[in-house]
Design a protein around this motif. Structure first.
Motif, PDB file in Angstrom:
ATOM      1  N   ARG A   1       8.979  -6.131 -14.896  1.00  0.00           N
ATOM      2  CA  ARG A   1       9.524  -7.404 -15.365  1.00  0.00           C
ATOM      3  C   ARG A   1       8.508  -8.519 -15.132  1.00  0.00           C
ATOM      4  N   GLY A   2       7.263  -8.132 -15.239  1.00  0.00           N
ATOM      5  CA  GLY A   2       6.162  -9.038 -14.940  1.00  0.00           C
ATOM      6  C   GLY A   2       6.042 -10.218 -15.873  1.00  0.00           C
ATOM      7  N   PHE A   3       6.782 -10.220 -16.978  1.00  0.00           N
ATOM      8  CA  PHE A   3       6.716 -11.333 -17.922  1.00  0.00           C
ATOM      9  C   PHE A   3       7.279 -12.630 -17.344  1.00  0.00           C
ATOM     10  N   ILE A   4       7.946 -12.546 -16.183  1.00  0.00           N
ATOM     11  CA  ILE A   4       8.446 -13.785 -15.573  1.00  0.00           C
ATOM     12  C   ILE A   4       7.361 -14.488 -14.766  1.00  0.00           C
ATOM     13  N   PHE A   5       6.175 -13.876 -14.676  1.00  0.00           N
ATOM     14  CA  PHE A   5       5.023 -14.481 -14.010  1.00  0.00           C
ATOM     15  C   PHE A   5       3.894 -14.658 -15.019  1.00  0.00           C
ATOM     16  N   THR A   6       2.955 -15.524 -14.671  1.00  0.00           N
ATOM     17  CA  THR A   6       1.703 -15.520 -15.417  1.00  0.00           C
ATOM     18  C   THR A   6       0.905 -14.308 -14.959  1.00  0.00           C
ATOM     19  N   PHE A   7      -0.127 -13.943 -15.719  1.00  0.00           N
ATOM     20  CA  PHE A   7      -0.941 -12.779 -15.349  1.00  0.00           C
ATOM     21  C   PHE A   7      -1.566 -12.974 -13.975  1.00  0.00           C
ATOM     22  N   ASP A   8      -2.097 -14.164 -13.723  1.00  0.00           N
ATOM     23  CA  ASP A   8      -2.750 -14.434 -12.432  1.00  0.00           C
ATOM     24  C   ASP A   8      -1.741 -14.387 -11.287  1.00  0.00           C
ATOM     25  N   GLU A   9      -0.532 -14.931 -11.514  1.00  0.00           N
ATOM     26  CA  GLU A   9       0.491 -14.904 -10.470  1.00  0.00           C
ATOM     27  C   GLU A   9       0.856 -13.472 -10.107  1.00  0.00           C
ATOM     28  N   LEU A  10       1.091 -12.666 -11.109  1.00  0.00           N
ATOM     29  CA  LEU A  10       1.469 -11.277 -10.862  1.00  0.00           C
ATOM     30  C   LEU A  10       0.343 -10.523 -10.163  1.00  0.00           C
ATOM     31  N   SER A  11      -0.879 -10.770 -10.575  1.00  0.00           N
ATOM     32  CA  SER A  11      -2.026 -10.106  -9.964  1.00  0.00           C
ATOM     33  C   SER A  11      -2.164 -10.475  -8.487  1.00  0.00           C
ATOM     34  N   ASP A  12      -1.985 -11.759  -8.194  1.00  0.00           N
ATOM     35  CA  ASP A  12      -2.111 -12.219  -6.796  1.00  0.00           C
ATOM     36  C   ASP A  12      -0.989 -11.651  -5.932  1.00  0.00           C
ATOM     37  N   ILE A  13       0.232 -11.652  -6.466  1.00  0.00           N
ATOM     38  CA  ILE A  13       1.356 -11.123  -5.686  1.00  0.00           C
ATOM     39  C   ILE A  13       1.185  -9.631  -5.445  1.00  0.00           C
ATOM     40  N   LEU A  14       0.778  -8.912  -6.466  1.00  0.00           N
ATOM     41  CA  LEU A  14       0.591  -7.471  -6.330  1.00  0.00           C
ATOM     42  C   LEU A  14      -0.473  -7.163  -5.284  1.00  0.00           C
ATOM     43  N   GLU A  15      -1.521  -7.944  -5.279  1.00  0.00           N
ATOM     44  CA  GLU A  15      -2.584  -7.734  -4.283  1.00  0.00           C
ATOM     45  C   GLU A  15      -2.051  -7.954  -2.869  1.00  0.00           C
ATOM     46  N   THR A  16      -1.194  -8.975  -2.717  1.00  0.00           N
ATOM     47  CA  THR A  16      -0.605  -9.260  -1.398  1.00  0.00           C
ATOM     48  C   THR A  16       0.324  -8.134  -0.963  1.00  0.00           C
ATOM     49  N   VAL A  17       1.152  -7.670  -1.886  1.00  0.00           N
ATOM     50  CA  VAL A  17       2.090  -6.595  -1.571  1.00  0.00           C
ATOM     51  C   VAL A  17       1.351  -5.323  -1.188  1.00  0.00           C
ATOM     52  N   LYS A  18       0.293  -5.007  -1.916  1.00  0.00           N
ATOM     53  CA  LYS A  18      -0.472  -3.790  -1.639  1.00  0.00           C
ATOM     54  C   LYS A  18      -1.278  -3.888  -0.351  1.00  0.00           C
ATOM     55  N   SER A  19      -1.445  -5.097   0.151  1.00  0.00           N
ATOM     56  CA  SER A  19      -2.213  -5.272   1.393  1.00  0.00           C
ATOM     57  C   SER A  19      -1.358  -5.013   2.627  1.00  0.00           C
ATOM     58  N   ASN A  20      -0.058  -4.738   2.417  1.00  0.00           N
ATOM     59  CA  ASN A  20       0.826  -4.456   3.547  1.00  0.00           C
ATOM     60  C   ASN A  20       0.814  -2.967   3.896  1.00  0.00           C
ATOM     61  N   VAL A  21       1.021  -2.686   5.160  1.00  0.00           N
ATOM     62  CA  VAL A  21       1.234  -1.316   5.610  1.00  0.00           C
ATOM     63  C   VAL A  21       2.592  -1.249   6.285  1.00  0.00           C
ATOM     64  N   LYS A  22       3.121  -0.053   6.375  1.00  0.00           N
ATOM     65  CA  LYS A  22       4.451   0.116   6.963  1.00  0.00           C
ATOM     66  C   LYS A  22       4.323   0.554   8.421  1.00  0.00           C
ATOM     67  N   VAL A  23       5.033  -0.148   9.296  1.00  0.00           N
ATOM     68  CA  VAL A  23       5.101   0.259  10.700  1.00  0.00           C
ATOM     69  C   VAL A  23       6.448   0.939  10.914  1.00  0.00           C
ATOM     70  N   LYS A  24       6.403   2.068  11.613  1.00  0.00           N
ATOM     71  CA  LYS A  24       7.604   2.875  11.818  1.00  0.00           C
ATOM     72  C   LYS A  24       7.816   3.096  13.304  1.00  0.00           C
ATOM     73  N   ILE A  25       9.051   2.881  13.747  1.00  0.00           N
ATOM     74  CA  ILE A  25       9.408   3.123  15.147  1.00  0.00           C
ATOM     75  C   ILE A  25      10.528   4.164  15.163  1.00  0.00           C
ATOM     76  N   THR A  26      10.321   5.223  15.930  1.00  0.00           N
ATOM     77  CA  THR A  26      11.276   6.327  15.973  1.00  0.00           C
ATOM     78  C   THR A  26      11.755   6.524  17.407  1.00  0.00           C
ATOM     79  N   ASN A  27      13.076   6.611  17.589  1.00  0.00           N
ATOM     80  CA  ASN A  27      13.599   6.807  18.940  1.00  0.00           C
ATOM     81  C   ASN A  27      13.653   8.298  19.284  1.00  0.00           C
ATOM     82  N   GLU A  28      14.133   8.617  20.471  1.00  0.00           N
ATOM     83  CA  GLU A  28      14.120   9.999  20.945  1.00  0.00           C
ATOM     84  C   GLU A  28      15.087  10.894  20.181  1.00  0.00           C
ATOM     85  N   TYR A  29      15.970  10.292  19.364  1.00  0.00           N
ATOM     86  CA  TYR A  29      16.897  11.081  18.553  1.00  0.00           C
ATOM     87  C   TYR A  29      16.387  11.270  17.122  1.00  0.00           C
ATOM     88  N   GLY A  30      15.199  10.785  16.869  1.00  0.00           N
ATOM     89  CA  GLY A  30      14.623  10.926  15.534  1.00  0.00           C
ATOM     90  C   GLY A  30      15.059   9.857  14.554  1.00  0.00           C
TER      91      GLY A  30
END
Length: 370
Positions: free
Chosen positions: A247-276
């Motif tokens: 649904r990228g048409f709600i952004f300009t090309f540059d806006e979508l490109s910048d947001i996508l770059e920010t989103v892709k720059s994230n990593v996921k941190v996971k915390i698991t307890n002793e019960y899995g």
């Protein structure tokens, strides 16, 4: 000196006089569909600025009745009964009318009683949108809190309901804006806003019956009001690429490109307890905490990991939201931990989510970047 005995006698006398509806005792008469209610100008004026203004403009004789067309006879009489006696009979059937009269005629005591009544009303999918509208329209302090909590706890279900789709845009905007205060996932906020807009644009197209109706342009215009409330950098990349990018048409090309770059720059941190059981959060790749977490070799006790590093000197860009399951954060000494209600001086790293309830255990909590 005052005679409290006299004062205590006066109120029941006024109440009895009103209930008698003896025309000789009053100087104001209201006409509701041909039925008359008598009242006293002095009593009305000292209790209501609206009545004072209404009755001061001209002399009201007993033969010059004031027509009331907005309210029903029984409701208006119940309202005047409160002014004379302080007694009220609020029910689910008349509550919204009583509230509207209390607001219009500026009877704050009655408005507070209506607020109290609504705050105890059972909330469900059928009435939550209406109560949200009412709490905003009349600034209902007591009602607002349980209504907001219900929306937060049931957001995913509410935004799929017919009542949500039929709500006014101003109401939907305020519901989406709750995500700034309550821990509603930004993915759900965006999806709710988009689906509401898409529904109304389609309805508009049917109404106009124009084949060349520019759907995407219309959606783009309507979505702009919602976008400031949504932090795309806090979205998981899978949702962003599968749902938002399409649904990228709600952004300009540059806006979508910048947001996508920010989103892709994230990593996921996971915390698991002793019960899995696990909880997840997002961290920017360049955040030093990512390297710190990768270097940890041992499990944490009570969700606490010794790091021997320093907490950043600049404030965290992440702000606490009501109802968050927990946060990953730096303690003042630089160690990393998780807690449901961190202090204001703790440096927030990530808001943590889970798809189901999780028990925080006292030992063997594993933290990792995935």
């Amino acid at each position: 000196m005052k005679s409290m005995n006299y004062i205590n006698k006066l109120q029941p006398v006024l109440e009895a006089a009103f209930k008698s509806q003896d025309p000789d005792l009053f100087d104001v008469v209201f006409d509701i569909n041909g039925k008359k209610i008598y009242a006293e100008k002095l009593i009305l004026s000292i209790n209501s600025s609206t009545f004072k203004s209404m009755l001061s403009d001209r002399w009201i004789s007993k033969n010059d009745s004031i027509k009331i067309q907005t309210y029903k006879y029984d409701d208006f009489k119940e309202f005047l009964t409160f002014i004379y006696s302080g007694e009220y009979n609020i029910t689910n059937e008349n509550i919204f009318t009583m509230l509207d009269m209390a607001e219009f005629y500026q009877i704050e005591d009655l408005k507070e009683l209506c607020d109290e009544y609504l705050s105890t009303m059972e909330l469900n999918l059928s009435n939550i949108i209406q109560l949200f509208e009412i709490s905003n329209k009349y600034s209902m302090i007591q009602t607002k809190k349980p209504v907001q909590n219900f929306i937060f706890q049931n957001f995913k279900t509410i935004f799929k309901s017919d009542r949500f789709f039929n709500a006014e845009k101003s109401v939907v905007t305020e519901i989406i804006a709750l995500g700034q205060t309550f821990a509603i996932k930004y993915e759900e906020m965006f999806q709710a806003a988009y689906e509401w807009v898409e529904y109304h644009v389609l309805e508009k197209q049917k109404e106009l019956n124009v084949e060349a109706y520019k759907m995407n342009d219309a959606i783009n215009v309507e979505m702009q009001e919602f976008l400031p409330y949504i932090q795309f950098n806090q979205m998981e990349v899978s949702f962003f690429t599968k749902y938002v990018v399409k649904r990228g048409f709600i952004f300009t090309f540059d806006e979508l490109s910048d947001i996508l770059e920010t989103v892709k720059s994230n990593v996921k941190v996971k915390i698991t307890n002793e019960y899995g059981q696990s909880i997840y959060g997002l961290l920017p790749k360049e955040n030093n905490a990512v390297n710190v977490i990768k270097s940890l070799k041992c499990s944490g006790a009570l969700g606490y990991w010794l790091t021997n590093c320093r907490m950043p000197s600049t404030p965290s860009p992440l702000k606490k939201r009501i109802g968050a399951k927990c946060y990953l954060f730096y303690f003042g000494d630089g160690d990393i931990g998780i807690y449901t209600n961190p202090r204001d001086d703790d440096y927030l790293l990530a808001e943590m989510f889970s798809e189901s309830d999780i028990k925080f255990t006292t030992q063997n909590c594993k933290i990792e970047i995935v």
